[in-house]
Motif scaffolding. Sequence first.
Motif, PDB file in Angstrom:
ATOM      1  N   UNK A   1      -4.867-118.395   9.330  1.00 46.82           N
ATOM      2  CA  UNK A   1      -5.715-118.075  10.474  1.00 46.82           C
ATOM      3  C   UNK A   1      -4.924-117.672  11.706  1.00 46.82           C
ATOM      4  N   UNK A   2      -3.670-117.246  11.486  1.00 53.28           N
ATOM      5  CA  UNK A   2      -2.809-116.853  12.606  1.00 53.28           C
ATOM      6  C   UNK A   2      -2.721-115.342  12.701  1.00 53.28           C
ATOM      7  N   UNK A   3      -2.571-114.837  13.908  1.00 52.31           N
ATOM      8  CA  UNK A   3      -2.221-113.421  14.050  1.00 52.31           C
ATOM      9  C   UNK A   3      -0.808-113.360  14.642  1.00 52.31           C
ATOM     10  N   UNK A   4      -0.203-112.191  14.597  1.00 56.58           N
ATOM     11  CA  UNK A   4       1.129-112.021  15.185  1.00 56.58           C
ATOM     12  C   UNK A   4       0.990-112.194  16.700  1.00 56.58           C
ATOM     13  N   UNK A   5       1.745-113.118  17.317  1.00 61.41           N
ATOM     14  CA  UNK A   5       1.549-113.417  18.747  1.00 61.41           C
ATOM     15  C   UNK A   5       1.804-112.206  19.656  1.00 61.41           C
TER      16      UNK A   5
ATOM     17  N   UNK B   1       4.495-102.706  10.939  1.00 63.46           N
ATOM     18  CA  UNK B   1       4.142-103.846  11.786  1.00 63.46           C
ATOM     19  C   UNK B   1       2.942-103.506  12.675  1.00 63.46           C
ATOM     20  N   UNK B   2       2.986-102.331  13.292  1.00 60.74           N
ATOM     21  CA  UNK B   2       1.901-101.950  14.203  1.00 60.74           C
ATOM     22  C   UNK B   2       0.566-101.851  13.453  1.00 60.74           C
ATOM     23  N   UNK B   3       0.617-101.412  12.198  1.00 58.10           N
ATOM     24  CA  UNK B   3      -0.592-101.275  11.382  1.00 58.10           C
ATOM     25  C   UNK B   3      -1.299-102.619  11.203  1.00 58.10           C
ATOM     26  N   UNK B   4      -0.529-103.692  10.985  1.00 63.92           N
ATOM     27  CA  UNK B   4      -1.163-105.005  10.757  1.00 63.92           C
ATOM     28  C   UNK B   4      -1.407-105.784  12.057  1.00 63.92           C
ATOM     29  N   UNK B   5      -0.630-105.490  13.112  1.00 66.08           N
ATOM     30  CA  UNK B   5      -0.684-106.327  14.323  1.00 66.08           C
ATOM     31  C   UNK B   5      -1.358-105.644  15.518  1.00 66.08           C
ATOM     32  N   UNK B   6      -1.333-104.293  15.527  1.00 68.30           N
ATOM     33  CA  UNK B   6      -1.805-103.487  16.673  1.00 68.30           C
ATOM     34  C   UNK B   6      -1.038-103.819  17.958  1.00 68.30           C
ATOM     35  N   UNK B   7       0.170-104.350  17.819  1.00 73.34           N
ATOM     36  CA  UNK B   7       0.980-104.714  18.989  1.00 73.34           C
ATOM     37  C   UNK B   7       2.038-103.653  19.251  1.00 73.34           C
ATOM     38  N   UNK B   8       2.466-103.517  20.519  1.00 75.76           N
ATOM     39  CA  UNK B   8       3.588-102.607  20.805  1.00 75.76           C
ATOM     40  C   UNK B   8       4.869-103.160  20.187  1.00 75.76           C
ATOM     41  N   UNK B   9       5.676-102.269  19.661  1.00 76.28           N
ATOM     42  CA  UNK B   9       6.947-102.682  19.046  1.00 76.28           C
ATOM     43  C   UNK B   9       8.005-101.647  19.404  1.00 76.28           C
TER      44      UNK B   9
END
Length: 246
Positions: free
Chosen positions: A75-79, A95-103
């Motif tokens: 139940x965790x998402x990438x912080x 990574x961006x595909x699964x997290x939608x976070x800037x990298x």
Amino acid sequence: MTILVTRPSPAGDELVSRLRALGQVAYSFPLIEFSPGRQLDKLPGMLASLSEGDLVFLLSQHVIHFAHPPLSQNGMSWPANLAWFAIGRTTALAFHTVSHLPVRYPQDRETTEVLLQLPELQNVAGKRALILRGNGGRELLGETLAERGAEVTFCECYQRNARIYDGTEEAFRWRERGISTLVVTSGEMLQQLYALIPEWYRKNWLLHCRLLVVSERLADLGRELGWQDIRVADNADNDALLRALQ
């Protein structure tokens, strides 16, 4: 030109398919395969213990392949409050595909040396850095970040395992098929290929092949082992390998 791609699946299979679609003769011969890492179960706790602005490094797309499912199951998402860094574009995209976070990632070459040149990594004193990687690998990133004052920890998210082959049988088969170009994307695999092929075949076939590698460091290793016709692709992804092979 008949090409032997030693890249592991699925990237190796994809490259062979693309080469064949262009009319090239190419075969896949993966030298390593992947399995879950020994510290994968510790990852949720490691991520949770980091503070805002701490650094996390993704050293391969295999990290995401193995780490994302257990995180989701917990139940965790990438912080989102951490600074994410990837070794190159392919890993950053995964990574961006699964997290939608800037990298952040180095734009030109997928190497640790170029990653360490990013402006954001020059002043890291007092920050914590978590490096997500496979078993073994180079220590340059961790050592350099520690020298710059970061507190470094590692998490082994996947393992690379050598595939077992009969060297004589494989050497006979690939020489008979007229393999003249070898695609090798890591030093570990280059050493493995060299050690796998018996000496007679090494002298009379393997070392006469053109060797396509993904960094100058690998090219130097190839020269040390005895290859003379060596070409360096401008990056480690399949697009760059394809450009170099054409």
